[in-house]
Design an enzyme around this catalytic site. Structure first.
Site, PDB file in Angstrom:
ATOM      1  N   LYS A   1      23.139  32.987  39.878  1.00  0.00           N
ATOM      2  CA  LYS A   1      23.404  33.133  41.321  1.00  0.00           C
ATOM      3  C   LYS A   1      22.381  32.336  42.124  1.00  0.00           C
ATOM      4  CE  LYS A   1      25.044  37.951  41.323  1.00  0.00           C
ATOM      5  NZ  LYS A   1      24.745  39.298  41.809  1.00  0.00           N
TER       6      LYS A   1
ATOM      7  N   GLU B   1      30.988  35.322  46.241  1.00  0.00           N
ATOM      8  CA  GLU B   1      32.424  35.039  46.074  1.00  0.00           C
ATOM      9  C   GLU B   1      33.246  35.904  47.030  1.00  0.00           C
ATOM     10  OE1 GLU B   1      30.275  35.672  43.635  1.00  0.00           O
ATOM     11  OE2 GLU B   1      30.752  34.566  41.797  1.00  0.00           O
TER      12      GLU B   1
ATOM     13  N   HIS C   1      51.225  35.593  17.630  1.00  0.00           N
ATOM     14  CA  HIS C   1      51.709  34.209  17.547  1.00  0.00           C
ATOM     15  C   HIS C   1      50.661  33.243  18.075  1.00  0.00           C
ATOM     16  CE1 HIS C   1      55.675  35.554  16.313  1.00  0.00           C
ATOM     17  NE2 HIS C   1      55.402  36.609  17.075  1.00  0.00           N
TER      18      HIS C   1
ATOM     19  N   LYS D   1      30.493  46.531  46.184  1.00  0.00           N
ATOM     20  CA  LYS D   1      29.458  47.571  46.212  1.00  0.00           C
ATOM     21  C   LYS D   1      28.324  47.157  47.152  1.00  0.00           C
ATOM     22  CE  LYS D   1      26.144  49.979  43.320  1.00  0.00           C
ATOM     23  NZ  LYS D   1      25.623  50.267  41.991  1.00  0.00           N
TER      24      LYS D   1
ATOM     25  N   GLU E   1      28.694  43.502  29.843  1.00  0.00           N
ATOM     26  CA  GLU E   1      27.721  43.566  30.933  1.00  0.00           C
ATOM     27  C   GLU E   1      26.813  44.787  30.743  1.00  0.00           C
ATOM     28  OE1 GLU E   1      28.611  44.058  35.345  1.00  0.00           O
ATOM     29  OE2 GLU E   1      28.368  41.901  35.289  1.00  0.00           O
TER      30      GLU E   1
ATOM     31  N   GLY F   1      28.895  49.005  39.277  1.00  0.00           N
ATOM     32  CA  GLY F   1      30.098  48.231  39.617  1.00  0.00           C
ATOM     33  C   GLY F   1      31.198  48.372  38.575  1.00  0.00           C
ATOM     34  N   ARG F   2      30.837  48.264  37.302  1.00  0.00           N
ATOM     35  CA  ARG F   2      31.859  48.308  36.247  1.00  0.00           C
ATOM     36  C   ARG F   2      32.327  49.730  35.943  1.00  0.00           C
ATOM     37  NH1 ARG F   2      27.045  46.346  34.848  1.00  0.00           N
ATOM     38  NH2 ARG F   2      25.743  47.451  33.349  1.00  0.00           N
TER      39      ARG F   2
END
Ligand code: F6P
Length: 526
Positions: free
Chosen positions: A495, A214, A382, A208, A351, A265-266
């Site tokens: 950050k 990253e 399991h 965005k 978030e 973003g999400r």
């Protein structure tokens, strides 16, 4: 618009009283025994999703008070403001309009709401961008020379498209492979690059902001690798999905698909960020994905609170978090194609609603987002289901199951569905220890709550509806809590500190650091 924080409403106090009375000891088994209509009353048909809420620790009185709570908090007005394009992301002064990305028709203007946007203009841009992106997706689909699509992005620029591409694998075009590189850990990109060839790969740089460290680091390395391998045609092999087209151009990418600051973003899988999915399932499939979400938008926007599935789920979340004090919710998708759903929902919930102050910046005296976690069934059975059945914490479980399989193997799907139903049943029913007839190692206390979401089929349409359902549910609980669900300041400090620590690691400088960081830095330097 008036929003009243939940703890300042009359309903909040009434709910506390009810919880201290019958609420905390409500026994679902007894509730079923006393009410033959419980399944009908506590199940809900919504577009493309059926929900059974009847195994939850609530009754009609409690739910009535929860609806009153929502009304007193101004959830309906807040919902109206959302759909009117008001700047409800107050700390960033932004509208929140991911719903517009899936709106097929011009939006009726709500003159009662002060909108921060001219929605009709925005809608025209949305459709023009969608058409361009889908035309591009179709070109890539018919280009046999491109066999691999590598999405480079993180958070919302990774989780949504990754989850959806996996979920809709049965609808994907054969002959194209999809890779998702998110982590700055070079092992991830290196492993992907080792599997692809420059001449047959399309890199999508999804960000965005086009500043996320990253993604920028991975994108630079991918570009360097491409050029070192003799690749020259960046225009053909790289595209950017971003609101920051200028930065993408400066990076050297000329093929760009934009979106807008009002898409969080999400909440961005519906925008250009969804391009990997559009390439996988085609323009028609992507439009069906948007249409399913739009159907859920309409349900959420228009249904009365009492039969509004996102509202009912959110109020249950509030009931569990703030009255029962449950700290987490386990997501159990009984469909392996939904294996990234828990991670996707984790970002969406945590978030959005992992906030400790209200919209005025005042510390909250109550809890907000639960921890979300999970794995596909039956694998989870399991691993950690032991704790869900017999641990000391009560963890509400959300089962997600699909009626129709997309494979032809005999017996598997019935067994899978039987396990989902049986786990929900076991959590609720419990069992006395057969050795002692009471307490003991083999006792299951039961009365452990679960919700069962059921899709007829896992298709682009139903997945769209399922995701929109979860988005609106997060909106409603955030609304009741009186927080801003659309910012994420909590990611900023790390950050900033990472930049400082990176520089210190390079020059071996621990001066002025706290003892632990200095000690670790020294060890890394040895
Ligand atoms: O982790 C914070 C965050 O801003 C998320 O909200 C977002 O989805 C992610 O980083 C990626 O951001 P961008 O798409 O700008 O690279």
């Amino acid at each position: 618009m008036t929003r009243i924080r939940c703890d300042r409403t009359a309903a909040w106090g009434e709910l506390q009283t009810v919880f201290q009375g019958k609420g905390h000891r409500l026994d679902v088994r007894a509730a079923f025994a006393g009410d033959a209509g419980r399944f009908g009353h506590f199940s809900q048909e919504a577009p493309h999703v059926f929900a059974d809420l009847s195994k939850n620790l609530l009754d009609a009185d409690i739910e009535r008070l929860l609806f009153a709570l929502a009304r007193q908090c101004g959830v309906e007005e807040h919902r109206q403001a959302l759909f009117a394009g008001a700047a409800i992301n107050s700390t960033e002064q932004r509208a929140v309009m991911h719903w517009l990305l899936r709106n097929p028709a011009p939006v009726p203007v709500d003159t009662a709401q002060p909108a921060s946007k001219n929605i009709a203009d925005e809608q025209a841009q949305v459709h023009a961008t969608l058409d361009a992106m889908l035309a591009f997706a179709e070109r890539v689909r018919s280009d046999d020379a491109i066999t691999d699509v590598v999405n480079i992005g993180i958070g919302g620029s990774d989780l949504g498209p990754q989850m959806a591409v996996l979920a809709l694998d049965a609808f994907a075009l054969p002959g194209k492979r999809f890779h998702f590189v998110s982590n700055v850990d070079g092992h991830e990109l290196a492993a992907t690059l080792a599997r692809v060839k420059p001449q047959s790969t399309l890199f999508l740089v999804a960000s965005k902001t086009f500043t996320t460290i990253e993604t920028m680091t991975n994108a630079q390395s991918a570009k360097r690798w491409f050029e070192n391998q003799g690749g020259t045609d960046i225009g053909r092999h790289f595209a950017a999905l971003t609101t920051n087209v200028a930065a993408a151009n400066a990076f050297g990418i000329t093929t760009t698909f934009g979106f807008w600051d009002w898409v969080g973003g999400r909440y961005s899988v519906w925008s250009a960020i969804g391009l990997p999915l559009a390439i996988a399932i085609g323009a028609q499939g992507f439009r069906a994905f948007l249409a399913g979400a739009h159907d859920m938008d309409e349900h959420f926007r228009t249904a009365p609170l009492e039969c509004n599935l996102p509202v009912r789920l959110a109020l249950l979340d509030v009931w569990y978090r703030n009255f029962h004090g449950f700290t987490s919710r386990s997501i159990a998708p009984y469909h392996s194609a939904l294996r990234r759903l828990p991670a996707y929902l984790q970002q969406l919930e945590m978030e959005s609603n992992g906030k400790r102050v209200d919209t005025c910046g005042k510390a909250l005296p109550f809890a907000t987002a639960p921890v979300l976690w999970g794995e596909p069934g039956t694998n989870g059975q399991h691993a950690y289901f032991q704790m869900l059945h017999q641990g000391t914490e009560v963890v509400p479980v959300e089962f997600v199951a699909v009626k129709k399989p997309h494979h032809g193997l005999t017996g598997h799907h019935t067994l899978l569905l039987a396990n989902a139903l049986a786990q929900a049943q076991a959590l609720m029913l419990g069992q006395t220890d057969p050795d002692t007839g009471g307490e003991g190692h083999r006792r299951f206390t039961g009365n452990r709550p679960s919700t069962f979401l059921l899709l007829d089929d896992l298709t682009p349409t139903s997945l769209g509806a399922l995701i929109a359902l979860q988005e609106h549910r997060v909106f409603v609980s955030g609304s009741v809590w009186g927080i801003n669900s659309f910012d994420q300041w909590g990611v900023e400090l790390g950050k900033v500190l990472a930049k400082d620590v990176e520089a210190r690691l390079l020059r071996g400088d621990a001066t002025g650091l706290d003892g632990s960081t200095a000690g670790l830095l020294a060890r890394l330097q040895e």
